[in-house]
Design an enzyme around this catalytic site. Sequence first.
Site, mmCIF file in Angstrom:
data_model
loop_
_atom_site.group_PDB
_atom_site.id
_atom_site.type_symbol
_atom_site.label_atom_id
_atom_site.label_comp_id
_atom_site.label_asym_id
_atom_site.label_seq_id
_atom_site.Cartn_x
_atom_site.Cartn_y
_atom_site.Cartn_z
ATOM 1 N N TYR A 33 0.681 -1.095 0.272
ATOM 2 C CA TYR A 33 -0.461 0.308 0.018
ATOM 3 C C TYR A 33 0.998 0.966 0.178
ATOM 4 C CZ TYR A 33 -3.508 3.308 2.484
ATOM 5 O OH TYR A 33 -4.308 4.458 1.928
ATOM 6 N N LYS A 44 0.895 4.288 -3.000
ATOM 7 C CA LYS A 44 0.324 5.263 -2.338
ATOM 8 C C LYS A 44 1.575 6.587 -3.156
ATOM 9 C CE LYS A 44 -3.683 5.050 -0.999
ATOM 10 N NZ LYS A 44 -5.134 5.714 -1.778
#
Length: 260
Positions: free
Chosen positions: A163, A167
Amino acid sequence: MSSYLNELFSLEDKVAVVTGAGGHLCSEMARAFARAGCSVALLDLRLEKAEAVEAELQKAGHTGVMSIAMNVSKKQEHQDALDEIVKRFGKVDILVNGAGINGPTPFFDISLEEWHAILDSQITGTFLGCQVFGRHMVNNGAGSIVNISSASAGPPLSKAFAYSVAKAGIKNLTQNLGREWGRSGVRVNAIRPGFLPTEWNRKNFITADREKAILGHTPMARYGEPSELVGAVLWLASDAASFVTGAEIAVDGGFSCMTI
C-alpha cells in the site's frame, strides 16, 4: 457574500466520476458532488455498494446519478465506463481515483498475488483512470483529477508495505501529470488523508498500542471523519483552485507536520 462564494466554488452542472464510490471515503465524496449540483457516476467493483449510494442520493432528490461496475485494473472497463457516462451526461469534468485495497501481511509473508492485487487496485487503477479519463479531459481542454495519496506515501507507515509503495507512486504520478498537462486546462492533484479508519482498518491495523502512537503523532489527537475530506476535494475540483496542479493536500489533523 454567498453569491461570491457560490460563484467561486460552483460545481453546478459539472459531471463528476468517482471510482471506489461505494467505499468509506469515496462514498462521502460522491455525496458531496451530488449536493454541490454535479451529475455523478459511481464506479465500483462491487456494484451493489455503488447502487446503495445511488439509491440514497436518488431518495434525497439527486436524479443525475448512475452506477457502473468497474474493475479499475482493466483499461477497457475504464473506456467502457467513460463511453457510458458521456452517452448519458455528455462529458466528464471531474475524476476522483479513489479505488484501492490494503493488506497488513508481514513483509516476508506477502505473496506475489497480494502484492499485485494491492498495486493493481491502487497505482494501476489510478494510472488507467488518468490515462483514459485524462485523455477525454485533455481533448476537451478542461478538467480536474483528484487522486488519493496517503500519510503512507512517505515516510511509509509500518504494516502497509505494498500500500505504501502504491501511494508513493500515486503521489509521483500526480506530480508528473501536473507538469505534463499544465497547459492543457487539466489539473491533477492529490489529497493526503490521515487516519480516518474503517472497521476493517480497526480490526486489521489498529491495536491499542498503535492507536496510542497514531493519536500521539496527530496534533489534533483524534481520528478524522470522511466528511472532513469534502472541503479539500470540492475546492480542488472547482475553479477556485484554478492555479493548483501537481499538489498534494494533507487532510490529516497535522500528522504530516508532527515531529516531537
